[in-house]
Motif scaffolding. Sequence first.
Motif, PDB file in Angstrom:
ATOM      1  N   TRP A 371       0.843  -1.195   0.000  1.00 48.62           N
ATOM      2  CA  TRP A 371       0.000   0.000   0.000  1.00 48.62           C
ATOM      3  C   TRP A 371       0.878   1.245   0.000  1.00 48.62           C
ATOM      4  N   ARG A 372       0.243   2.381  -0.275  1.00 50.10           N
ATOM      5  CA  ARG A 372       0.975   3.649  -0.343  1.00 50.10           C
ATOM      6  C   ARG A 372       0.031   4.774   0.066  1.00 50.10           C
ATOM      7  N   LEU A 373       0.560   5.731   0.833  1.00 51.85           N
ATOM      8  CA  LEU A 373      -0.205   6.908   1.246  1.00 51.85           C
ATOM      9  C   LEU A 373       0.527   8.174   0.814  1.00 51.85           C
ATOM     10  N   TYR A 374      -0.269   9.194   0.447  1.00 51.59           N
ATOM     11  CA  TYR A 374       0.280  10.453  -0.035  1.00 51.59           C
ATOM     12  C   TYR A 374      -0.224  11.633   0.798  1.00 51.59           C
ATOM     13  N   GLY A 375       0.679  12.571   1.079  1.00 46.05           N
ATOM     14  CA  GLY A 375       0.331  13.896   1.586  1.00 46.05           C
ATOM     15  C   GLY A 375       1.199  14.898   0.852  1.00 46.05           C
ATOM     16  N   LEU A 376       0.815  15.257  -0.369  1.00 48.68           N
ATOM     17  CA  LEU A 376       1.760  15.816  -1.338  1.00 48.68           C
ATOM     18  C   LEU A 376       1.755  17.325  -1.491  1.00 48.68           C
ATOM     19  N   SER A 377       0.767  18.022  -0.981  1.00 49.77           N
ATOM     20  CA  SER A 377       0.676  19.445  -1.306  1.00 49.77           C
ATOM     21  C   SER A 377       0.495  20.275  -0.045  1.00 49.77           C
ATOM     22  N   PHE A 378       1.405  21.219   0.171  1.00 43.78           N
ATOM     23  CA  PHE A 378       1.293  22.121   1.309  1.00 43.78           C
ATOM     24  C   PHE A 378       1.765  23.510   0.906  1.00 43.78           C
ATOM     25  N   VAL A 379       0.949  24.521   1.226  1.00 43.75           N
ATOM     26  CA  VAL A 379       1.204  25.907   0.819  1.00 43.75           C
ATOM     27  C   VAL A 379       1.573  25.930  -0.661  1.00 43.75           C
ATOM     28  N   ASP A 380       0.741  25.300  -1.436  1.00 43.25           N
ATOM     29  CA  ASP A 380       0.939  25.194  -2.875  1.00 43.25           C
ATOM     30  C   ASP A 380      -0.439  25.189  -3.523  1.00 43.25           C
ATOM     31  N   SER A 381      -0.492  25.573  -4.747  1.00 43.81           N
ATOM     32  CA  SER A 381      -1.757  25.569  -5.470  1.00 43.81           C
ATOM     33  C   SER A 381      -1.604  24.768  -6.745  1.00 43.81           C
ATOM     34  N   GLY A 382      -2.696  24.604  -7.469  1.00 38.60           N
ATOM     35  CA  GLY A 382      -2.678  23.823  -8.694  1.00 38.60           C
ATOM     36  C   GLY A 382      -3.172  24.646  -9.865  1.00 38.60           C
ATOM     37  N   THR A 383      -2.723  24.276 -11.050  1.00 38.31           N
ATOM     38  CA  THR A 383      -3.195  24.929 -12.261  1.00 38.31           C
ATOM     39  C   THR A 383      -3.256  23.911 -13.373  1.00 38.31           C
ATOM     40  N   PHE A 384      -4.012  24.203 -14.397  1.00 39.34           N
ATOM     41  CA  PHE A 384      -4.225  23.261 -15.490  1.00 39.34           C
ATOM     42  C   PHE A 384      -3.259  23.527 -16.637  1.00 39.34           C
ATOM     43  N   VAL A 392      -2.870  18.500 -14.207  1.00 39.26           N
ATOM     44  CA  VAL A 392      -2.789  19.576 -13.220  1.00 39.26           C
ATOM     45  C   VAL A 392      -1.366  19.644 -12.675  1.00 39.26           C
ATOM     46  N   TYR A 393      -0.801  20.834 -12.695  1.00 45.47           N
ATOM     47  CA  TYR A 393       0.522  21.073 -12.125  1.00 45.47           C
ATOM     48  C   TYR A 393       0.396  21.805 -10.797  1.00 45.47           C
ATOM     49  N   THR A 394       1.215  21.401  -9.831  1.00 41.00           N
ATOM     50  CA  THR A 394       1.502  22.240  -8.683  1.00 41.00           C
ATOM     51  C   THR A 394       2.927  22.747  -8.872  1.00 41.00           C
ATOM     52  N   GLY A 395       3.491  23.370  -7.845  1.00 40.58           N
ATOM     53  CA  GLY A 395       4.841  23.869  -8.018  1.00 40.58           C
ATOM     54  C   GLY A 395       5.836  22.780  -8.355  1.00 40.58           C
ATOM     55  N   SER A 396       5.715  21.606  -7.712  1.00 41.82           N
ATOM     56  CA  SER A 396       6.712  20.548  -7.910  1.00 41.82           C
ATOM     57  C   SER A 396       6.122  19.218  -8.353  1.00 41.82           C
ATOM     58  N   LYS A 397       4.851  19.184  -8.687  1.00 42.82           N
ATOM     59  CA  LYS A 397       4.239  17.910  -9.047  1.00 42.82           C
ATOM     60  C   LYS A 397       3.273  18.077 -10.211  1.00 42.82           C
ATOM     61  N   ARG A 398       2.976  16.951 -10.844  1.00 40.73           N
ATOM     62  CA  ARG A 398       1.913  16.920 -11.855  1.00 40.73           C
ATOM     63  C   ARG A 398       0.968  15.787 -11.503  1.00 40.73           C
ATOM     64  N   PHE A 399      -0.317  16.052 -11.619  1.00 40.51           N
ATOM     65  CA  PHE A 399      -1.353  15.059 -11.390  1.00 40.51           C
ATOM     66  C   PHE A 399      -2.167  14.867 -12.664  1.00 40.51           C
ATOM     67  N   THR A 400      -2.624  13.646 -12.859  1.00 41.07           N
ATOM     68  CA  THR A 400      -3.533  13.343 -13.962  1.00 41.07           C
ATOM     69  C   THR A 400      -4.928  13.136 -13.395  1.00 41.07           C
ATOM     70  N   SER A 412      -4.438  11.073  -9.901  1.00 40.98           N
ATOM     71  CA  SER A 412      -3.330  10.142  -9.716  1.00 40.98           C
ATOM     72  C   SER A 412      -2.032  10.937  -9.825  1.00 40.98           C
ATOM     73  N   TYR A 413      -1.054  10.518  -9.052  1.00 39.19           N
ATOM     74  CA  TYR A 413       0.239  11.206  -8.996  1.00 39.19           C
ATOM     75  C   TYR A 413       1.039  10.827 -10.232  1.00 39.19           C
ATOM     76  N   ALA A 414       1.337  11.818 -11.077  1.00 39.53           N
ATOM     77  CA  ALA A 414       1.953  11.535 -12.370  1.00 39.53           C
ATOM     78  C   ALA A 414       3.420  11.914 -12.454  1.00 39.53           C
ATOM     79  N   ALA A 415       3.854  12.928 -11.689  1.00 34.83           N
ATOM     80  CA  ALA A 415       5.245  13.364 -11.855  1.00 34.83           C
ATOM     81  C   ALA A 415       5.685  14.249 -10.700  1.00 34.83           C
ATOM     82  N   PHE A 416       6.987  14.150 -10.411  1.00 36.64           N
ATOM     83  CA  PHE A 416       7.688  15.066  -9.516  1.00 36.64           C
ATOM     84  C   PHE A 416       8.633  15.861 -10.393  1.00 36.64           C
TER      85      PHE A 416
END
Length: 727
Positions: A371-384, A392-400, A412-416
């Motif tokens: 199993w795996r758990l995520y807590g990936l975003s703090f004081v960060d926002s998302g954009t398309f 969706v991109y945040t400052g350091s991640k991409r989500f699909t 789903s977590y797509a990229a760092f």
Amino acid sequence: MKLFSRLGVAVVLIHGLISQNVSAQSNLNYSTSWIGNSFGFGDGKWMQQDIQAISVGADGTIYTNSPWDESGSEIAAYRAGDKLAIAGSTHGWGAAGGDAVAVNHTYLYGAMSIGNQSNALVGADYPPANQTWYGITRRTLAKLATGAPFSGGIGNSANATKNSFLAVETVTTGIDASIRGLAATDSELYVADTYGNRIVVYDAQTMQPLRSWSVVSPARIAIDTDSTLWVIGGFGTGSLSILHFRADGTALAGPLPLPAGTVPTDLTITPTGQLLVADNGVSQQILVFNKGADGQMQAGASIGTRNGIFHPVRGVPGDVRFNGITGIGVDPAGNLYVAQNGEGPRAPGSASVGQGAVLESYVYGTRVLNWRLYGLSFVDSGTFDPATPASVYTGSKRFTLNYGQPVGHEWSYAAFTLDRFDYPDDPAFHEPRGVRGEPMVRRFDGRRFLYTLDSGAHYLNVYRFDAAHGEIAIPSGLLAQNPLPGAWPAAQPTYGEWMWRDSNGNGAVDASEISSNPSTGSTVGDGFWWVDESGNVWLATPLSGVREMPLQGLDSAGNPTYTYASSKMFAMPAPFTRLARLVYIASTDTMYLSGFTSGVPWDSTHWKEAGPVLARYENWSTGKPTQVYAISLPWNTQSDPQTTTVGVAVAGDYVFVAELYTDRVDVYDARNGTAVGYMTPGASVGGTSGWVDVYLGISAMRRDNGEYVVLVEDDARAKILMYRWTP
């Protein structure tokens, strides 16, 4: 620079120049979801934003610790992919979590600190003026929120952890004396007093000191099957090693031989006696050492993909693709647990909370994911990504996103996208908080670019992408309103604006690549950056109006090029006396501005707010823009909580305004400023969110089917809120 007079602005009145307060009068029909956390909080759970250390119990429960979690989950318990408990009393009123944790069959021992909040807290529960305690909180495994008091224990007389804290070091406030290693048997507790350069052994039951010995900057400790100790030494010194001691402190054979470049961050012993070493160096693996017939440790096959998440395709997460290992452990059943935060253990004196927490479990022998758990975003926002509403991109991640999935499962977590090894000069590492945040993704000249802001919008970072680097955002440029604090970069000016462009394409900030504009230092400070869809950079200055820096094309390395000489200045438009936010739509030459007026002037206590007034202007770039409307936004600084605005987003026919303290997004018709409704967090996220604590904390997009998707920073529980609304 060309200056356009305020007198040249044509005004179209809608309900007067400034309408009456038109905050939304009715709720909208929408759904609430989230991105970036394994739990939404509708079930009362969230994955913490950082993990600095773990300890694994006999039943496979993982206990975590970190100095800070925004909602108080510094010390927590997880098992089988679920969150079981929060220890509490490690957050606020002078208390903070720490960098080490250990358990035996009865107790949890967690590193923590107790301060006095700049001498505001006094009494026996708090250290003397200008001092901080660093030590250990003891809790019962049966109920983590309950302290296990002992003779000589101190602290927390007003809650359930009374007299269960042991002060190991008392230091001048500002000195980091955090305990960096703990290990426990049922009879003894081993403590790495990193600041004191010693290992201290306490009776696990009475918490009385038994013995100690000197070790230079000790950190993590592992107890071997023969009761000897493995200790990481030299933490924070730049010279790390793994030392071996008998339980009485007698040194055994020399340091454990490690491959070149190894950065050991944690140790654990498997049930069969293997020594595992977490390597936060370039390998991003878990090193395995087997005990030979002669008792000496011999290197075995490492666990994990070489280079971890930075193995091709670079930045793509996956099984055993590790990223910043902070803790490892193996339970008696043969399950491996790995904690990561995209960074590794925080440096001495750092207030870092990492780049997002990941906690995962594997079958040790087969490396099959449990199993795996995520807590990936703090004081960060998302954009398309404008090319697709599913990215969706945040400052350091991409989500699909898959919009057909149930609430909370769309993402789903797509990229760092952050690479600390190849690009240590990434400006994000040197700006406040040391993380990338507040993204804008733009596509022009057939390429994709990422622009990000620091949390206060002082710095605009520019990134490019190429196929060779996979998902990694390559540092490309920086526009700074003022010099960065500290010595980085050495060639920055001592006053005023400056910019960097990576003209040689190596991702490093070279002195020859810096240019400055010191004459405008006092006029642009504390402004707000915006990048339009064509790649032009806009700055809403507080007092001097609006500045445009048109894109000058791409250089030979593929970097967007901007110059101070090509800038255009637009005077402060009526009705504003101070600007705070800007959204410019290049395709229609439409400008949206928010800020303060003579009727509701700015004051320094509301330094991060977007202001009480929003205006739309047409034909902005012509020099004779038409003001279509100016409306009053929700604003009441006398209420509790206060009602103020912090973010503005525009998509399709609507404007979305995020309120700072009140969990609310107000929706307006972009064409005429009419209030349409509002959105607040639904039951799936516990009916609440944290403050929107950044300047660019909201974004929006209209899908082809007419649905609007709005993303809002949730400062409290390591996620991004996602609202879905079809008018």
